[in-house]
Write an enzyme that holds these catalytic residues in place. Structure first.
Site, PDB file in Angstrom:
ATOM      1  N   ARG A   1      11.474  -2.223  11.039  1.00  0.00           N
ATOM      2  CA  ARG A   1      10.403  -1.797  11.951  1.00  0.00           C
ATOM      3  C   ARG A   1      10.178  -2.833  13.055  1.00  0.00           C
ATOM      4  O   ARG A   1      10.213  -4.030  12.782  1.00  0.00           O
ATOM      5  CB  ARG A   1       9.099  -1.598  11.161  1.00  0.00           C
TER       6      ARG A   1
ATOM      7  N   ARG B   1      -0.517  -9.252  13.026  1.00  0.00           N
ATOM      8  CA  ARG B   1      -1.093  -8.174  12.211  1.00  0.00           C
ATOM      9  C   ARG B   1      -1.980  -8.750  11.107  1.00  0.00           C
ATOM     10  O   ARG B   1      -3.003  -8.162  10.746  1.00  0.00           O
ATOM     11  CB  ARG B   1       0.020  -7.309  11.609  1.00  0.00           C
TER      12      ARG B   1
ATOM     13  N   ARG C   1      -9.327   1.264   8.466  1.00  0.00           N
ATOM     14  CA  ARG C   1      -9.054  -0.165   8.592  1.00  0.00           C
ATOM     15  C   ARG C   1      -9.986  -0.837   9.590  1.00  0.00           C
ATOM     16  O   ARG C   1      -9.710  -1.974   9.997  1.00  0.00           O
ATOM     17  CB  ARG C   1      -7.575  -0.461   8.847  1.00  0.00           C
TER      18      ARG C   1
ATOM     19  N   LYS D   1       0.835  -1.210   0.000  1.00  0.00           N
ATOM     20  CA  LYS D   1       0.000   0.000   0.000  1.00  0.00           C
ATOM     21  C   LYS D   1       0.870   1.260   0.000  1.00  0.00           C
ATOM     22  O   LYS D   1       0.641   2.175  -0.782  1.00  0.00           O
ATOM     23  CB  LYS D   1      -0.909   0.051   1.245  1.00  0.00           C
TER      24      LYS D   1
ATOM     25  N   ARG E   1      11.898  -5.846   4.515  1.00  0.00           N
ATOM     26  CA  ARG E   1      11.624  -4.401   4.425  1.00  0.00           C
ATOM     27  C   ARG E   1      12.569  -3.610   5.329  1.00  0.00           C
ATOM     28  O   ARG E   1      12.872  -4.003   6.428  1.00  0.00           O
ATOM     29  CB  ARG E   1      10.188  -4.102   4.831  1.00  0.00           C
TER      30      ARG E   1
HETATM   31  P1  AP5 Z   1       4.923  -1.621   1.808  1.00  0.00           P
HETATM   32  O1  AP5 Z   1       4.609  -0.749   0.658  1.00  0.00           O
HETATM   33  O2  AP5 Z   1       5.726  -1.050   2.933  1.00  0.00           O
HETATM   34  O3  AP5 Z   1       3.577  -2.329   2.337  1.00  0.00           O
HETATM   35  P2  AP5 Z   1       2.362  -1.742   3.155  1.00  0.00           P
HETATM   36  O4  AP5 Z   1       1.136  -2.370   2.589  1.00  0.00           O
HETATM   37  O5  AP5 Z   1       2.407  -0.255   3.236  1.00  0.00           O
HETATM   38  O6  AP5 Z   1       2.660  -2.427   4.564  1.00  0.00           O
HETATM   39  P3  AP5 Z   1       2.613  -1.810   6.024  1.00  0.00           P
HETATM   40  O7  AP5 Z   1       3.346  -2.789   6.922  1.00  0.00           O
HETATM   41  O8  AP5 Z   1       3.048  -0.413   6.058  1.00  0.00           O
HETATM   42  O9  AP5 Z   1       1.125  -1.960   6.303  1.00  0.00           O
HETATM   43  P4  AP5 Z   1       0.418  -1.928   7.595  1.00  0.00           P
HETATM   44  O10 AP5 Z   1      -0.923  -1.692   7.117  1.00  0.00           O
HETATM   45  O11 AP5 Z   1       0.557  -3.126   8.462  1.00  0.00           O
HETATM   46  O12 AP5 Z   1       1.225  -0.827   8.432  1.00  0.00           O
HETATM   47  P5  AP5 Z   1       0.927   0.672   8.745  1.00  0.00           P
HETATM   48  O13 AP5 Z   1       2.193   1.410   8.779  1.00  0.00           O
HETATM   49  O14 AP5 Z   1      -0.199   1.170   7.938  1.00  0.00           O
HETATM   50  O15 AP5 Z   1       5.655  -2.925   1.249  1.00  0.00           O
HETATM   51  C1  AP5 Z   1       6.143  -3.946   2.116  1.00  0.00           C
HETATM   52  C2  AP5 Z   1       7.539  -4.415   1.657  1.00  0.00           C
HETATM   53  O16 AP5 Z   1       7.407  -5.100   0.423  1.00  0.00           O
HETATM   54  C3  AP5 Z   1       8.523  -3.256   1.382  1.00  0.00           C
HETATM   55  O17 AP5 Z   1       9.815  -3.649   1.755  1.00  0.00           O
HETATM   56  C4  AP5 Z   1       8.422  -3.040  -0.126  1.00  0.00           C
HETATM   57  O18 AP5 Z   1       9.639  -2.519  -0.655  1.00  0.00           O
HETATM   58  C5  AP5 Z   1       8.125  -4.445  -0.632  1.00  0.00           C
HETATM   59  N1  AP5 Z   1       7.230  -4.459  -1.797  1.00  0.00           N
HETATM   60  C6  AP5 Z   1       6.172  -3.615  -2.044  1.00  0.00           C
HETATM   61  N2  AP5 Z   1       5.578  -3.954  -3.218  1.00  0.00           N
HETATM   62  C7  AP5 Z   1       6.251  -5.034  -3.690  1.00  0.00           C
HETATM   63  C8  AP5 Z   1       6.122  -5.862  -4.863  1.00  0.00           C
HETATM   64  N3  AP5 Z   1       5.148  -5.620  -5.780  1.00  0.00           N
HETATM   65  N4  AP5 Z   1       7.001  -6.890  -5.019  1.00  0.00           N
HETATM   66  C9  AP5 Z   1       7.986  -7.127  -4.096  1.00  0.00           C
HETATM   67  N5  AP5 Z   1       8.157  -6.387  -2.985  1.00  0.00           N
HETATM   68  C10 AP5 Z   1       7.310  -5.358  -2.778  1.00  0.00           C
HETATM   69  O19 AP5 Z   1       0.386   0.525  10.249  1.00  0.00           O
HETATM   70  C11 AP5 Z   1       1.256   0.104  11.292  1.00  0.00           C
HETATM   71  C12 AP5 Z   1       0.470  -0.014  12.582  1.00  0.00           C
HETATM   72  O20 AP5 Z   1      -0.078   1.280  12.925  1.00  0.00           O
HETATM   73  C13 AP5 Z   1      -0.751  -0.944  12.523  1.00  0.00           C
HETATM   74  O21 AP5 Z   1      -0.402  -2.279  12.767  1.00  0.00           O
HETATM   75  C14 AP5 Z   1      -1.622  -0.328  13.624  1.00  0.00           C
HETATM   76  O22 AP5 Z   1      -1.178  -0.709  14.896  1.00  0.00           O
HETATM   77  C15 AP5 Z   1      -1.367   1.161  13.467  1.00  0.00           C
HETATM   78  N6  AP5 Z   1      -2.347   1.810  12.561  1.00  0.00           N
HETATM   79  C16 AP5 Z   1      -2.091   2.425  11.366  1.00  0.00           C
HETATM   80  N7  AP5 Z   1      -3.231   2.897  10.823  1.00  0.00           N
HETATM   81  C17 AP5 Z   1      -4.232   2.593  11.690  1.00  0.00           C
HETATM   82  C18 AP5 Z   1      -5.635   2.785  11.678  1.00  0.00           C
HETATM   83  N8  AP5 Z   1      -6.250   3.395  10.651  1.00  0.00           N
HETATM   84  N9  AP5 Z   1      -6.349   2.318  12.722  1.00  0.00           N
HETATM   85  C19 AP5 Z   1      -5.761   1.701  13.754  1.00  0.00           C
HETATM   86  N10 AP5 Z   1      -4.434   1.460  13.829  1.00  0.00           N
HETATM   87  C20 AP5 Z   1      -3.669   1.901  12.796  1.00  0.00           C
HETATM   88 MG    MG Z   2       2.734   1.130   4.800  1.00  0.00          MG
END
Ligand code: AP5
Ligand code: MG
Length: 214
Positions: free
Chosen positions: A160, A171, A88, A13, A127
Site C-alpha cells: 500500500r 499515521r 476514528r 484490526k 504487509r
Molecule cells: P492489518 O490487519 O492489515 O492491520 P490494520 O489494523 O487493519 O491496519 P490498517 O493499516 O489497515 O489500519 P489503518 O487504520 O491505518 O488503515 P485503514 O485502511 O483503516 O495488519 C497489519 C499487518 O500485520 C498485516 O500484514 C497483517 O498480516 C499483519 N498482522 C496482523 N496481525 C498480526 C499479528 N497478530 N502478528 C503478526 N502480524 C500480524 O485506513 C487507511 C486510511 O484511510 C487512513 O489513514 C485514512 O486516511 C483513511 N480512513 C479510513 N477510515 C477513515 C475514517 N473513519 N475517517 C477518516 N479517514 C479514514
Molecule cells: Mg485495515
C-alpha cells in the site's frame, strides 16, 4: 451483534475483523477498504480521499460519516456488523452513537487491539494487499502460498502507498491525536475490551472470541 474495532494503524484490526466476520457471519465494513475501492474505480470520492490517505492524514469527517451511515442502513446490516476503521474521530463516534440511538440500538463491543508503536512500523513494511479482493498478507507472519499472488483470487499482491515508513509514522501521530481519545469514550460507555495485539493472530482471535462468546 454490533462491533467496532479500535487500534493503531497495523495493529491487526482488518485481520481480526475478517476472522470475526466469518465466524459470526457479520458484514465486515472497513472504511479504508471502501476508500481504496473508490480510488481504484476512479470515483470523485476516491480522488478526494487519496489526497489525504497518501499523506497519512484522515479523510475529512464530512466525506466519511454519511458514507458509513448510508452503508449501515443497508439490509445486510440489520443483524449486526463489524466496523473496522470507523469511528476514528470523536465527531464520528458521536454521529454513530446518535444514529444508533435514533433506531433504539447500541453497540455491543468496542474491541481495542493494542500494539505498541515500535512494533507497528516493521509490521507495516511486510504487509501486502491483494489488488483483486483486498485480502491482507504479511511476508513473514502470514505469507501467501505463492509469492506475490493471492491465495483466494490469484491476483497480484502490492504494498500500500501509505505503508512506507515515513507515512506510517505520520499515521501513528494522527492515531494518537485523533483516534486514541475514543478509548476513553467507549470506556465510559462500558463496552471497551482491550486485547494484546502483539500475540500471534490466532491467539488474538481466541482472546476476542472469549469476549464475544462462542
Ligand atoms: P492489518 O490487519 O492489515 O492491520 P490494520 O489494523 O487493519 O491496519 P490498517 O493499516 O489497515 O489500519 P489503518 O487504520 O491505518 O488503515 P485503514 O485502511 O483503516 O495488519 C497489519 C499487518 O500485520 C498485516 O500484514 C497483517 O498480516 C499483519 N498482522 C496482523 N496481525 C498480526 C499479528 N497478530 N502478528 C503478526 N502480524 C500480524 O485506513 C487507511 C486510511 O484511510 C487512513 O489513514 C485514512 O486516511 C483513511 N480512513 C479510513 N477510515 C477513515 C475514517 N473513519 N475517517 C477518516 N479517514 C479514514
Ligand atoms: Mg485495515
Amino acid at each position: 451483534m454490533k462491533i467496532i474495532m479500535l487500534g493503531a494503524p497495523g495493529a491487526g484490526k482488518g485481520t481480526q475483523a475478517e476472522m470475526i466476520a466469518e465466524k459470526y457471519d457479520l458484514p465486515h465494513i472497513s472504511t479504508g477498504d471502501i476508500f481504496r475501492a473508490n480510488i481504484k474505480a476512479g470515483t470523485e470520492l476516491g480522488n478526494k480521499a487519496k489526497a489525504y490517505m497518501d499523506k497519512g492524514q484522515l479523510v475529512p469527517d464530512s466525506l466519511t460519516i454519511d458514507l458509513v451511515m448510508d452503508r449501515l442502513s443497508q439490509p445486510d446490516c440489520d443483524g449486526g456488523y463489524i466496523l473496522d476503521g470507523f469511528p476514528r474521530t470523536i465527531p464520528q463516534a458521536v454521529s454513530l452513537t446518535k444514529a444508533l440511538r435514533d433506531r433504539g440500538e447500541t453497540l455491543d463491543y468496542a474491541i481495542n487491539v493494542h500494539v505498541p508503536d515500535e512494533r507497528i512500523v516493521s509490521r507495516m513494511s511486510g504487509r501486502r494487499a491483494c489488488s483483486g479482493c483486498g485480502q491482507t498478507y504479511h511476508m513473514v507472519f502470514a505469507p501467501p502460498k505463492t509469492e506475490g499472488i493471492c491465495n483466494k483470487c490469484g491476483s497480484e499482491l502490492f504494498l500500500r502507498d501509505d505503508d512506507k515508513p515515513e507515512t506510517v509514522k505520520k499515521r501513528l501521530a494522527v492515531y494518537h491525536n485523533q483516534t486514541q481519545p475514543l478509548i476513553e469514550y467507549y470506556g465510559k460507555q462500558r463496552i471497551l475490551r482491550t486485547v494484546d495485539g502483539t500475540k500471534d493472530m490466532e491467539d488474538v482471535f481466541q482472546d476476542i472470541t472469549n469476549i464475544l462468546g462462542a
